[in-house]
Design a protein around this motif. Structure first.
Motif, short mmCIF file in Angstrom:
data_model
loop_
_atom_site.label_atom_id
_atom_site.label_comp_id
_atom_site.label_asym_id
_atom_site.label_seq_id
_atom_site.Cartn_x
_atom_site.Cartn_y
_atom_site.Cartn_z
N THR A 167 -4.55 -10.88 2.56
CA THR A 167 -4.61 -10.25 3.87
C THR A 167 -3.48 -10.79 4.75
O THR A 167 -2.80 -10.03 5.44
N ASP A 168 -3.28 -12.13 4.72
CA ASP A 168 -2.21 -12.73 5.53
C ASP A 168 -0.84 -12.20 5.12
O ASP A 168 0.03 -11.96 5.96
N LEU A 169 -0.67 -12.05 3.81
CA LEU A 169 0.61 -11.56 3.29
C LEU A 169 0.89 -10.16 3.84
O LEU A 169 2.01 -9.84 4.24
N ALA A 170 -0.15 -9.33 3.89
CA ALA A 170 0.01 -7.97 4.38
C ALA A 170 0.23 -7.98 5.90
O ALA A 170 1.07 -7.25 6.42
N ILE A 225 3.71 -7.19 3.22
CA ILE A 225 3.85 -7.09 1.77
C ILE A 225 2.51 -6.66 1.21
O ILE A 225 1.54 -7.40 1.29
N ASP A 226 2.45 -5.42 0.70
CA ASP A 226 1.19 -4.98 0.10
C ASP A 226 1.24 -5.24 -1.40
O ASP A 226 1.88 -4.54 -2.15
N PHE A 227 0.54 -6.29 -1.76
CA PHE A 227 0.59 -6.79 -3.12
C PHE A 227 -0.30 -5.96 -4.04
O PHE A 227 -0.16 -5.98 -5.25
N THR A 228 -1.25 -5.25 -3.43
CA THR A 228 -2.31 -4.68 -4.24
C THR A 228 -2.14 -3.18 -4.47
O THR A 228 -2.98 -2.56 -5.10
N LEU A 229 -1.07 -2.61 -3.97
CA LEU A 229 -0.88 -1.16 -4.05
C LEU A 229 -0.94 -0.71 -5.52
O LEU A 229 -0.14 -1.16 -6.34
N PRO A 230 -1.88 0.20 -5.86
CA PRO A 230 -1.97 0.59 -7.26
C PRO A 230 -0.87 1.58 -7.65
O PRO A 230 -0.50 2.43 -6.85
N ARG A 236 3.88 -15.92 -3.54
CA ARG A 236 4.55 -14.92 -2.69
C ARG A 236 4.45 -15.31 -1.21
O ARG A 236 5.41 -15.19 -0.45
N LEU A 237 3.27 -15.80 -0.82
CA LEU A 237 3.05 -16.15 0.58
C LEU A 237 3.97 -17.30 1.00
O LEU A 237 4.63 -17.25 2.04
N LEU A 238 4.03 -18.34 0.16
CA LEU A 238 4.87 -19.49 0.50
C LEU A 238 6.33 -19.10 0.57
O LEU A 238 7.07 -19.54 1.46
#
Lengths: 506, 106
Positions: free
Chosen positions: A216-219, A224-229, A294-296
């Motif tokens: 959630t923080d990343l987005a 950055i949407d990491f989960t986009l299918p 990715r977050l770091l």
């Protein structure tokens, strides 16, 4: 001590402790349990399945591919766990009742053909070699990290270390304590992850759930949407990869032979459940490393370009630990876990590969009158030849660890899985079908590199890492068609299948 | 020599007794395995851009979007569950058939 010397120290400590525990166990077992070794129950059997399975692909490659490709990378998580369902329901009890320990032995016995047996042996060795290339890449990267040297040097030293380990443990006759290995690998992967989650301020007791907030923080912070299918890849690519890894798991020679180390069918089946649980523990955790990485990176302003990300992917677990400023000894623990997983996988595969060269190729074909000593020498030479071959490819690795491993799975899924499936479940399958099936399977596996330039349309159905979605059904059809067009297999084999493998309780 | 040409061992036409019971549970487990693994991906793919699609990707569980949670966390758990169910049934049918074969078992 700095980070690298800490990791060298921890790695040496772990390796030494494996040898010492092995030696202790050996002296105790020969007194108490005889040479057969001791039975450790269903949970112990499960830990052995999991430790046999854990490799650089699980501990380094998996986080790397998820870091690089987000949702697409989850196909690896699913493929490498769902394959055990196939294995359990379709093959586990039946191959045990069939009673042949290795892939070439099964194929030789079931299809009654030395030629099919030879082909199966060559394919099984090829699978081991490809699998080992990925492990060598992992070992090379960790050595490069520990000693602060280049990758080529790292992988060469790593190869030397593996061969010396094989020589030392062979000379001392050290048995593998797979339960201890699993415990070490699991703790070495999850404790640093918990530390990482705590340091970043997320729920650290179960970082497998705690990384949700990091997503959630990343987005929120960096969009950055990491989960986009299916962002960069299609549904076909996802399913093809996932299916390939699943049927590959069902056909991987060193996984299949695990079912013989448990005394009865029922315990063999239940130990698969425990094995799957132990494997899933690691696979629930790997995406967390990818997300924290990715977050770091985003927080430290490191740009995520395709080239840099691809270069960093396979070492993202270690890199994340370093970026977060984890204590040096803990980074060493993380490296030691991954290294021992890769190390023991390579050692096991090289040894069984060499045994297969000595038994299935040399003894069965070239020199059936070879003495025990001559066969032993061929096996020792075979280990070296395989190690050099693997090293030669690994010096210039053709892809990421997970991708190289996937090719081995594709080959296994296209060749060995159909052989076992039809061999067990259809008594009409015969040697001609088996040989035609293996040839088709090999062709499907190499279709993309071979035909990519000539027939790109056809080749796109057989992506090199995921060729079994179209390949395995095609091979099964070829095997059925060829078997029906040629004479039926011998009556004794059909009766054996009917009465022993499927009729033991009638 | 009077063997009928028809195969006796065939996953799609199992012979009566233990094998038929075993095949039934195998097919049921494979159905659960296939539908949840690939069926769910088809669903996510087919619903992209629709209301259901955004529901799948916006709803969260443990702070993870629903589809990511389902694939990354639920499916491995589901596989373990399937294996347990399979083993329970396999144990049960082998006990049933060994009792039928050998009355002294009782």
């Amino acid at each position: 001590m700095n980070d690298s010397s800490w990791s060298i120290f921890v790695v040496l400590l772990v390796m030494l402790s494996f040898i010492l525990v092995g030696l202790r166990q050996k002296s105790r077992e020969s007194q108490e349990y005889g040479f057969g070794g001791r039975y450790t129950g269903r949970i112990g059997g499960g830990a052995a399945i999991a430790s046999n399975w854990m490799s650089a692909a699980s501990l380094m490659g998996l986080a790397g591919i998820i870091y690089l490709r987000g949702y697409q990378g989850l196909a690896y998580v699913i493929g490498w766990t769902g394959g055990y369902v196939l294995l359990l329901v379709l093959l586990a009890s039946q191959i045990r009742r069939f009673g042949k320990f290795t892939t070439p032995e099964f194929v030789g016995e079931r299809y009654g053909s030395p030629a099919a047996r030879l082909m199966a042996a060559v394919i099984a060795i090829a699978i081991s070699v490809i699998y080992c290339v990925a492990q060598f890449k992992g070992i090379g990267l960790i050595f490069a990290f520990m000693f602060d040297i280049g990758y080529e040097q790292g992988v060469t030293y790593g190869a030397l270390a593996v061969v010396s380990y094989l020589v030392v443990s062979g000379a001392l006759g050290v048995p593998r304590n797979q339960q201890l290995q699993y415990l070490v690998i699991c703790v070495a992967f999850i404790v640093p992850l918990m530390w990482l989650a705590r340091k970043l301020g997320y729920f650290w007791l179960l970082p497998q759930f705690g990384y949700g907030r990091a997503l959630t923080d990343l987005a929120r912070e960096f969009r950055i949407d990491f989960t986009l299918p299916f962002a960069g890849d299609s549904l076909f690519q996802w399913c093809a990869l996932c299916f390939t890894l699943m049927v590959g798991t069902g056909g991987l020679p060193h996984v299949l032979s695990r079912f013989y180390t448990v005394p009865n069918v029922r315990d063999a089946r239940w130990s698969v459940v425990w094995g799957l649980f132990f494997i899933a523990l690691i696979y629930w955790s790997a995406p967390a490393f990818a997300v924290f990485g990715r977050l770091l990176e985003a927080r430290q302003g490191i740009a995520f370009t395709p080239e840099t990300a691809r270069a960093a992917a396979d070492v993202i677990t270690l890199k994340t630990a370093l970026m977060a400023g984890l204590p040096g000894w803990l980074v060493g623990v993380l490296a030691a876990g991954a290294l021992s997983a890769a190390f023991f996988t390579v050692a096991g595969l090289l040894m069984t590969g060499a045994a297969s060269i000595s038994h299935d190729l040399y003894y069965s074909f070239i020199n059936p009158r070879a003495s025990e000593t001559a066969r032993m020498q061929v096996a020792k030479g075979g280990t070296l030849v395989l190690a050099v071959l693997v090293l030669a490819v690994a010096l210039n690795p053709p892809g990421l660890i997970a991708e190289i491993t996937a090719v081995a799975f594709a080959l296994a899924g296209n060749t060995i899985f159909p052989l076992f499936l039809l061999g067990i479940w259809w008594d009409r399958a015969n040697r001609y079908g088996a040989i035609a099936g293996m040839v088709t399977g090999v062709l499907c596996t190499v279709a993309e590199p071979l035909l990519g330039g000539v027939l790109p349309g056809l080749a796109s159905y057989f992506p090199v890492t995921s060729s079994a979605l179209c390949g395995a059904p095609l091979v099964i059809c070829v095997m059925i068609a060829v078997s029906l067009a040629t004479p039926a297999p011998p009556e004794e084999m059909r009766r054996f299948l009917e009465q022993e493998v499927h009729g033991h309780l009638d | 020599m009077s063997r009928p040409e028809k195969s006796k061992v065939n996953l799609l036409r199992p012979k009566e007794g233990h094998m038929r019971d075993e095949v039934h549970i195998i097919l049921a487990i494979l159905f659960g395995w296939g539908v949840c693994t690939f069926g769910f991906q088809f669903l996510v793919y087919a619903c992209r851009g629709t209301g259901t699609g955004s529901l799948l990707t916006r709803l969260t569980l443990f702070n993870l979007p629903l589809h990511f949670w389902f694939t990354g966390q639920f499916l491995p758990l589901w596989f373990i569950f399937l294996c347990i169910i399979f083993n329970i049934y396999a144990d049960r049918i082998s006990e049933y058939h060994s009792r039928r074969r050998d009355r002294s078992y009782e």
